[in-house]
Design a protein around this motif. Structure first.
Motif, PDB file in Angstrom:
ATOM      1  N   PHE A  96       0.932  -1.232   0.039  1.00  0.00           N
ATOM      2  CA  PHE A  96       0.049   0.034   0.121  1.00  0.00           C
ATOM      3  C   PHE A  96       0.908   1.200  -0.149  1.00  0.00           C
ATOM      4  CE2 PHE A  96      -4.057  -2.050   0.838  1.00  0.00           C
ATOM      5  CZ  PHE A  96      -3.878  -3.191   1.326  1.00  0.00           C
ATOM      6  N   ARG A  97       0.285   2.441  -0.177  1.00  0.00           N
ATOM      7  CA  ARG A  97       1.117   3.616  -0.169  1.00  0.00           C
ATOM      8  C   ARG A  97       0.262   4.755   0.234  1.00  0.00           C
ATOM      9  NH1 ARG A  97       1.867   4.942  -6.537  1.00  0.00           N
ATOM     10  NH2 ARG A  97       0.027   5.967  -7.152  1.00  0.00           N
ATOM     11  N   GLN A  98       1.023   5.808   0.810  1.00  0.00           N
ATOM     12  CA  GLN A  98       0.182   6.884   1.214  1.00  0.00           C
ATOM     13  C   GLN A  98       0.894   8.322   0.904  1.00  0.00           C
ATOM     14  OE1 GLN A  98      -1.073   6.619   5.492  1.00  0.00           O
ATOM     15  NE2 GLN A  98      -2.693   8.330   5.025  1.00  0.00           N
ATOM     16  N   ALA A  99       0.328   8.954   0.115  1.00  0.00           N
ATOM     17  CA  ALA A  99       1.014  10.148  -0.101  1.00  0.00           C
ATOM     18  C   ALA A  99       0.658  11.285   0.838  1.00  0.00           C
ATOM     19  CB  ALA A  99       0.678  10.760  -1.506  1.00  0.00           C
ATOM     20  N   ARG A 100       1.425  12.383   0.932  1.00  0.00           N
ATOM     21  CA  ARG A 100       1.110  13.423   2.113  1.00  0.00           C
ATOM     22  C   ARG A 100      -0.188  13.907   1.632  1.00  0.00           C
ATOM     23  NH1 ARG A 100       5.760  17.545   3.388  1.00  0.00           N
ATOM     24  NH2 ARG A 100       6.592  15.370   3.650  1.00  0.00           N
ATOM     25  N   GLY A 101      -1.100  14.050   2.788  1.00  0.00           N
ATOM     26  CA  GLY A 101      -2.420  14.643   2.594  1.00  0.00           C
ATOM     27  C   GLY A 101      -3.443  13.682   2.034  1.00  0.00           C
ATOM     28  N   LYS A 102      -3.070  12.310   1.678  1.00  0.00           N
ATOM     29  CA  LYS A 102      -3.950  11.593   0.976  1.00  0.00           C
ATOM     30  C   LYS A 102      -4.307  10.319   1.756  1.00  0.00           C
ATOM     31  CE  LYS A 102      -3.200  13.134  -3.853  1.00  0.00           C
ATOM     32  NZ  LYS A 102      -2.897  12.678  -5.429  1.00  0.00           N
ATOM     33  N   GLU A 103      -5.329   9.485   1.464  1.00  0.00           N
ATOM     34  CA  GLU A 103      -5.612   8.282   1.936  1.00  0.00           C
ATOM     35  C   GLU A 103      -4.624   7.281   1.539  1.00  0.00           C
ATOM     36  OE1 GLU A 103     -10.534   8.954   2.981  1.00  0.00           O
ATOM     37  OE2 GLU A 103      -9.771   7.219   1.524  1.00  0.00           O
ATOM     38  N   PRO A 106       6.400  11.110 -10.898  1.00  0.00           N
ATOM     39  CA  PRO A 106       6.323  11.906  -9.458  1.00  0.00           C
ATOM     40  C   PRO A 106       4.970  11.584  -8.728  1.00  0.00           C
ATOM     41  CG  PRO A 106       7.061  13.494 -11.413  1.00  0.00           C
ATOM     42  CD  PRO A 106       6.578  12.041 -11.929  1.00  0.00           C
ATOM     43  N   GLU A 107       3.910  11.363  -9.538  1.00  0.00           N
ATOM     44  CA  GLU A 107       2.637  11.045  -8.803  1.00  0.00           C
ATOM     45  C   GLU A 107       3.063   9.572  -7.693  1.00  0.00           C
ATOM     46  OE1 GLU A 107       3.101  11.566 -11.970  1.00  0.00           O
ATOM     47  OE2 GLU A 107       1.526  10.358 -13.069  1.00  0.00           O
ATOM     48  N   ASP A 108       3.932   8.985  -8.352  1.00  0.00           N
ATOM     49  CA  ASP A 108       4.146   7.611  -7.321  1.00  0.00           C
ATOM     50  C   ASP A 108       4.859   8.060  -5.858  1.00  0.00           C
ATOM     51  OD1 ASP A 108       5.329   5.932 -10.228  1.00  0.00           O
ATOM     52  OD2 ASP A 108       3.354   5.666  -9.133  1.00  0.00           O
ATOM     53  N   THR A 109       5.239   9.239  -5.540  1.00  0.00           N
ATOM     54  CA  THR A 109       5.841   9.572  -4.505  1.00  0.00           C
ATOM     55  C   THR A 109       4.856   9.275  -3.349  1.00  0.00           C
ATOM     56  OG1 THR A 109       7.140  11.350  -5.434  1.00  0.00           O
ATOM     57  CG2 THR A 109       6.668  11.589  -3.296  1.00  0.00           C
ATOM     58  N   ALA A 110       5.342   8.621  -2.259  1.00  0.00           N
ATOM     59  CA  ALA A 110       4.685   8.446  -1.154  1.00  0.00           C
ATOM     60  C   ALA A 110       5.506   7.190  -0.178  1.00  0.00           C
ATOM     61  CB  ALA A 110       3.348   7.536  -1.642  1.00  0.00           C
ATOM     62  N   VAL A 111       4.936   7.060   0.912  1.00  0.00           N
ATOM     63  CA  VAL A 111       5.380   6.014   2.046  1.00  0.00           C
ATOM     64  C   VAL A 111       4.672   4.740   1.431  1.00  0.00           C
ATOM     65  CG1 VAL A 111       5.520   5.405   4.225  1.00  0.00           C
ATOM     66  CG2 VAL A 111       5.593   7.863   3.737  1.00  0.00           C
ATOM     67  N   TYR A 112       5.462   3.885   1.234  1.00  0.00           N
ATOM     68  CA  TYR A 112       4.895   2.370   1.013  1.00  0.00           C
ATOM     69  C   TYR A 112       5.226   1.487   1.994  1.00  0.00           C
ATOM     70  CZ  TYR A 112       4.872   3.767  -4.082  1.00  0.00           C
ATOM     71  OH  TYR A 112       4.771   4.432  -5.420  1.00  0.00           O
ATOM     72  N   TYR A 113       4.087   0.758   2.256  1.00  0.00           N
ATOM     73  CA  TYR A 113       4.017   0.020   3.355  1.00  0.00           C
ATOM     74  C   TYR A 113       3.631  -1.537   2.663  1.00  0.00           C
ATOM     75  CZ  TYR A 113       2.961   4.202   6.055  1.00  0.00           C
ATOM     76  OH  TYR A 113       3.169   5.336   6.726  1.00  0.00           O
ATOM     77  N   CYS A 114       4.267  -2.494   3.522  1.00  0.00           N
ATOM     78  CA  CYS A 114       3.794  -3.823   3.173  1.00  0.00           C
ATOM     79  C   CYS A 114       3.054  -4.294   4.458  1.00  0.00           C
ATOM     80  CB  CYS A 114       4.946  -4.822   2.910  1.00  0.00           C
ATOM     81  SG  CYS A 114       5.911  -5.151   4.267  1.00  0.00           S
TER      82      CYS A 114
END
Length: 122
Positions: free
Chosen positions: A37-44, A87-95
């Motif tokens: 999963f991923r979460q970008a700043r300010g997004k779900e 650039p839109e792939d920028t996020a924190v990625y979680y497993c």
């Protein structure tokens, strides 16, 4: 109990590749589905990809053809190969992991890693 640790994030330019790794503890990890999963700043938080214990895979539409999920049963790891990064792939990625089959709902995963930052510059 399963503990997950992600690695492989970093700062890259658009078009580059990164390979994320999710390393798990626990001898029964092979019986777990693993999702990224991923979460970008300010997004779900959003679903990216997942793999079943038997190797079945699924991807979000926005990564199809660019990202590949795989697992190494001997090393207890699940990798996410990310190509043609944008650039839109920028996020924190979680497993995350759950027993049996993957689902798309993050709330139904029982174990989570701490996340790894991916930043793609234009």
């Amino acid at each position: 109990q399963v503990q997950l640790v992600e690695s492989g994030g970093g700062l890259v330019q658009a078009g580059d590749s990164l390979r994320l790794s999710c390393e798990a503890s626990g001898r029964t990890f092979r019986n777990y589905a693993v999702g990224w999963f991923r979460q970008a700043r300010g997004k779900e938080r959003e679903f990216v990809a997942a793999i079943n214990p038997g190797g079945g895979k699924t991807y979000a539409d926005f990564v199809k053809g660019r990202f590949t999920i795989s697992r190494d049963y001997a090393k207890n790891t699940v990798a996410l190969q990310m190509n043609s990064l944008k650039p839109e792939d920028t996020a924190v990625y979680y497993c995350a992991a759950r027993q049996l089959s993957f689902v798309y709902d993050s709330a139904r995963y029982d174990y989570w890693g701490q996340g790894t930052q991916v930043t793609v510059s234009s």
